[in-house]
Write a protein that holds these residues in place. Structure first.
Motif, mmCIF file in Angstrom:
data_model
loop_
_atom_site.group_PDB
_atom_site.id
_atom_site.type_symbol
_atom_site.label_atom_id
_atom_site.label_comp_id
_atom_site.label_asym_id
_atom_site.label_seq_id
_atom_site.Cartn_x
_atom_site.Cartn_y
_atom_site.Cartn_z
ATOM 1 N N MET A 1 0.839 -1.192 0.000
ATOM 2 C CA MET A 1 0.000 0.000 0.000
ATOM 3 C C MET A 1 0.873 1.240 0.000
ATOM 4 O O MET A 1 1.784 1.375 0.811
ATOM 5 C CB MET A 1 -0.905 0.003 1.247
ATOM 6 C CG MET A 1 -1.790 1.215 1.376
ATOM 7 S SD MET A 1 -3.036 1.287 0.076
ATOM 8 C CE MET A 1 -3.865 2.827 0.500
ATOM 9 N N SER A 2 0.606 2.180 -0.912
ATOM 10 C CA SER A 2 1.363 3.423 -0.967
ATOM 11 C C SER A 2 1.073 4.262 0.267
ATOM 12 O O SER A 2 -0.084 4.411 0.674
ATOM 13 C CB SER A 2 0.986 4.210 -2.220
ATOM 14 O OG SER A 2 1.322 3.497 -3.389
ATOM 15 N N SER A 3 2.124 4.819 0.857
ATOM 16 C CA SER A 3 1.936 5.614 2.068
ATOM 17 C C SER A 3 3.082 6.604 2.218
ATOM 18 O O SER A 3 4.162 6.447 1.640
ATOM 19 C CB SER A 3 1.858 4.722 3.306
ATOM 20 O OG SER A 3 3.100 4.060 3.512
ATOM 21 N N ILE A 4 2.821 7.625 3.033
ATOM 22 C CA ILE A 4 3.834 8.613 3.386
ATOM 23 C C ILE A 4 3.709 8.857 4.892
ATOM 24 O O ILE A 4 2.624 9.178 5.378
ATOM 25 C CB ILE A 4 3.638 9.934 2.628
ATOM 26 C CG1 ILE A 4 3.717 9.706 1.107
ATOM 27 C CG2 ILE A 4 4.669 10.965 3.059
ATOM 28 C CD1 ILE A 4 3.322 10.928 0.284
ATOM 29 N N THR A 5 4.803 8.696 5.610
ATOM 30 C CA THR A 5 4.820 8.946 7.045
ATOM 31 C C THR A 5 5.541 10.253 7.322
ATOM 32 O O THR A 5 6.672 10.464 6.872
ATOM 33 C CB THR A 5 5.526 7.806 7.791
ATOM 34 O OG1 THR A 5 4.814 6.581 7.546
ATOM 35 C CG2 THR A 5 5.560 8.079 9.293
ATOM 36 N N VAL A 6 4.864 11.140 8.041
ATOM 37 C CA VAL A 6 5.420 12.443 8.406
ATOM 38 C C VAL A 6 5.785 12.402 9.883
ATOM 39 O O VAL A 6 4.915 12.232 10.744
ATOM 40 C CB VAL A 6 4.402 13.570 8.119
ATOM 41 C CG1 VAL A 6 4.958 14.917 8.571
ATOM 42 C CG2 VAL A 6 4.039 13.594 6.635
ATOM 43 N N ASP A 7 7.068 12.541 10.199
ATOM 44 C CA ASP A 7 7.511 12.513 11.590
ATOM 45 C C ASP A 7 7.090 13.789 12.313
ATOM 46 O O ASP A 7 6.730 14.794 11.700
ATOM 47 C CB ASP A 7 9.036 12.393 11.647
ATOM 48 C CG ASP A 7 9.526 11.022 11.211
ATOM 49 O OD1 ASP A 7 8.679 10.124 11.024
ATOM 50 O OD2 ASP A 7 10.747 10.860 11.031
ATOM 51 N N ALA A 63 0.550 12.645 -2.219
ATOM 52 C CA ALA A 63 -0.125 11.408 -1.818
ATOM 53 C C ALA A 63 -1.405 11.206 -2.619
ATOM 54 O O ALA A 63 -1.678 10.104 -3.112
ATOM 55 C CB ALA A 63 -0.433 11.461 -0.321
ATOM 56 N N TRP A 64 -2.197 12.269 -2.783
ATOM 57 C CA TRP A 64 -3.465 12.161 -3.501
ATOM 58 C C TRP A 64 -3.256 11.798 -4.964
ATOM 59 O O TRP A 64 -4.094 11.142 -5.566
ATOM 60 C CB TRP A 64 -4.234 13.474 -3.388
ATOM 61 C CG TRP A 64 -4.552 13.870 -1.980
ATOM 62 C CD1 TRP A 64 -4.651 13.040 -0.888
ATOM 63 C CD2 TRP A 64 -4.785 15.189 -1.483
ATOM 64 N NE1 TRP A 64 -4.937 13.762 0.249
ATOM 65 C CE2 TRP A 64 -5.031 15.086 -0.083
ATOM 66 C CE3 TRP A 64 -4.833 16.450 -2.080
ATOM 67 C CZ2 TRP A 64 -5.304 16.195 0.702
ATOM 68 C CZ3 TRP A 64 -5.094 17.561 -1.297
ATOM 69 C CH2 TRP A 64 -5.328 17.426 0.074
ATOM 70 N N ALA A 65 -2.134 12.214 -5.538
ATOM 71 C CA ALA A 65 -1.850 11.868 -6.934
ATOM 72 C C ALA A 65 -1.549 10.386 -7.099
ATOM 73 O O ALA A 65 -1.598 9.855 -8.213
ATOM 74 C CB ALA A 65 -0.673 12.696 -7.453
ATOM 75 N N ASP A 95 -8.466 14.858 -12.935
ATOM 76 C CA ASP A 95 -8.865 13.454 -13.035
ATOM 77 C C ASP A 95 -7.766 12.498 -12.571
ATOM 78 O O ASP A 95 -8.052 11.379 -12.138
ATOM 79 C CB ASP A 95 -9.253 13.114 -14.475
ATOM 80 C CG ASP A 95 -10.554 13.774 -14.900
ATOM 81 O OD1 ASP A 95 -11.315 14.186 -14.004
ATOM 82 O OD2 ASP A 95 -10.795 13.886 -16.116
ATOM 83 N N PHE A 96 -6.494 12.919 -12.682
ATOM 84 C CA PHE A 96 -5.417 11.987 -12.352
ATOM 85 C C PHE A 96 -5.200 11.850 -10.846
ATOM 86 O O PHE A 96 -4.487 10.957 -10.397
ATOM 87 C CB PHE A 96 -4.109 12.407 -13.034
ATOM 88 C CG PHE A 96 -3.511 13.689 -12.504
ATOM 89 C CD1 PHE A 96 -2.626 13.665 -11.448
ATOM 90 C CD2 PHE A 96 -3.835 14.911 -13.079
ATOM 91 C CE1 PHE A 96 -2.066 14.840 -10.959
ATOM 92 C CE2 PHE A 96 -3.280 16.089 -12.615
ATOM 93 C CZ PHE A 96 -2.394 16.053 -11.552
ATOM 94 N N LEU A 97 -5.794 12.727 -10.038
ATOM 95 C CA LEU A 97 -5.679 12.610 -8.585
ATOM 96 C C LEU A 97 -6.628 11.530 -8.075
ATOM 97 O O LEU A 97 -7.807 11.528 -8.404
ATOM 98 C CB LEU A 97 -5.994 13.941 -7.918
ATOM 99 C CG LEU A 97 -5.021 15.097 -8.184
ATOM 100 C CD1 LEU A 97 -5.497 16.350 -7.470
ATOM 101 C CD2 LEU A 97 -3.610 14.753 -7.746
ATOM 102 N N GLU A 98 -6.102 10.623 -7.262
ATOM 103 C CA GLU A 98 -6.885 9.491 -6.767
ATOM 104 C C GLU A 98 -7.410 9.695 -5.350
ATOM 105 O O GLU A 98 -8.343 9.019 -4.933
ATOM 106 C CB GLU A 98 -6.023 8.222 -6.806
ATOM 107 C CG GLU A 98 -5.480 7.880 -8.200
ATOM 108 C CD GLU A 98 -4.549 6.692 -8.152
ATOM 109 O OE1 GLU A 98 -4.849 5.739 -7.398
ATOM 110 O OE2 GLU A 98 -3.513 6.715 -8.846
#
Length: 443
Positions: A1-7, A63-65, A95-98
């Protein structure tokens, strides 16, 4: 799963720093450089849920992209709701933003209520460069004595080569503020180098008219950078001047349905003067010049920060607009004489500038002003130019300008390259794209 963690952000005096950890599939969109933002006031009393907003404002559109979720330790509840509204607006526009979800271990308290007496004494701030749009917004809100906010890290980068440009901007804004007894706030960030803007451009330029930041990220991004400053200064209303106006349907990263949704505890953001065309904003400035500021100078140049070159498309366009609003360009920062009409026409016809659909709308705005007024041209050269503009195919002028084929090919190559190959080629790609990036940003 694609994710981004912000410390959790760390604070040292007036600077915050924050590490971001993307999942392997998203690493190419980040440079592994920590996000940093420096302010001109200490941040020790700013809560973590506010401190993280500048980073989330940059990271979430990426992230939304990619349909990715974002994880953070703490976030302000009001901003978390704002992100949902901004995401909905951006996803409806592109449209390309998920889309994706924001997950936080802690959500801070709800926004406090404000009674009418408090609202009447509210402090305000305005993103300010001294260009047409932000100067018009100052004119509209000058009774509020807004704090003027300028940001380094967008059109003026953190590269030492841009130090002089930042000095010029600071000096000009400081002088403007001092003459009007206003406060200033200066913000510096590496946000566009912590994000791999070149790779974002490589992947998404095909979907947008401008660059990634101008077409997707800059309304949320620029306003979000202001959150710790606004909290520390108890700013209730934060204005960002509109680039476009009602009736223009462009996929642009700063619009009412984006900026008006941005908010955090204590602060509401506003997309300002959207009801005015650019020419009408110049009219408002002309009235202010006549009543309060006869020596006002604007700064809009695409190539200089220490004045206006008078030769780029934006300088020419502003000079013509000033003339139509009854102001002499040379009195307000623009070298301009009758011979420039011919130079301007030649440059437009020969496609000497990289133009987008927003420039087409702005030249159409000028053409409409000429049509609807009975103003006599000041010279034969001006008359000839306006006669040409009356029938010029502005769509063709835009479509015939644009990046060279070699740039488009390199962008496609970067988009499809494995990450190690891309990383090796990155310096050349970044150097190639920088010139276009600087021309296209800002109006």
């Amino acid at each position: 799963m694609s994710s981004i963690t912000v410390d959790s952000p760390t604070v040292s005096g007036s600077t915050l720093e924050c590490d971001v950890s993307p999942s392997p599939d998203l690493r190419r969109f980040f440079t592994a450089e920590p996000f940093r933002v420096s302010y001109d006031r200490p941040l020790e009393d700013v809560p973590e849920g506010i401190l993280v907003i500048p980073v989330l404002a940059q990271v979430c559109p990426v992230a939304w992209a990619n349909g990715a979720d974002v994880y953070v330790e703490e976030v302000d509840a009001t901003f978390a709701r704002a992100l949902e509204d901004v995401q909905a607006s951006l996803c409806a526009m592109h449209d390309f933003l998920e889309g994706g979800e924001l997950y936080a271990r802690r959500v801070t308290a709800q926004e406090p209520s404000v009674d009418e007496a408090d609202a009447a004494d509210a402090d305000s701030a305005l993103l300010f460069t001294g260009g047409v749009d932000s100067t018009c917004s100052y004119v509209r809100h000058r009774e509020e004595n807004p704090t003027l906010v300028s940001i380094r890290g967008w059109t003026i980068t953190m590269d030492p080569a841009d130090d002089q440009d930042w000095t010029h901007l600071r000096d000009r804004v400081t002088e403007f503020a001092a003459e009007r007894d206003l406060d200033t706030a200066f913000i510096e960030t590496n946000a566009l180098s912590a994000l791999d803007h070149a790779m974002l451009l490589a992947h998404y330029k095909r979907y947008v008219d401008g660059a990634w930041y101008s077409s997707v990220g800059h309304g949320l991004g620029l306003l979000g950078l202001c959150a710790p400053m606004a909290y520390a200064r108890t700013i209730d209303d934060l204005y960002v001047a509109a680039t476009h106006w009602d009736g223009i349907e462009l996929e642009w990263g700063s619009r009412p349905d984006i900026d008006d949704n941005v908010r955090w505890t204590g602060t509401q953001c506003h997309h300002d003067a959207y009801e005015l065309t650019r020419q009408e904003r110049l009219d408002a400035i002309a009235e202010y010049v006549a009543s309060d500021a006869p020596e006002l100078e604007l700064q809009t140049c695409n190539t200089r920060m220490d004045g206006n070159c008078g030769r780029c498309e934006k300088c020419y366009r502003t000079a013509v607009g000033l003339r139509l609003s009854g102001l002499e360009p040379t009195a307000h920062g623009y070298p301009f004489d009758e011979s420039d009409y011919r130079e301007l026409r030649t440059a437009l016809e020969q496609g000497q500038w990289v133009l987008g659909q927003d420039e087409r709308y702005m030249w159409e705005d000028i053409r409409e002003r000429v049509r609807e007024t009975d103003r006599e041209p000041e010279s034969a050269a001006e008359r000839e130019f306006f006669e040409w503009l009356e029938t010029a195919d502005l769509n063709a002028l835009v479509s015939e300008s644009g990046p060279p084929l070699s740039h488009r090919v390199l962008r496609a190559g970067a988009r499809n390259a494995p990450t190690p190959v891309y990383n090796a080629a990155y310096p050349a790609w970044k150097a190639m794209k920088t010139g276009l990036h600087r021309v296209r940003m800002g109006r």
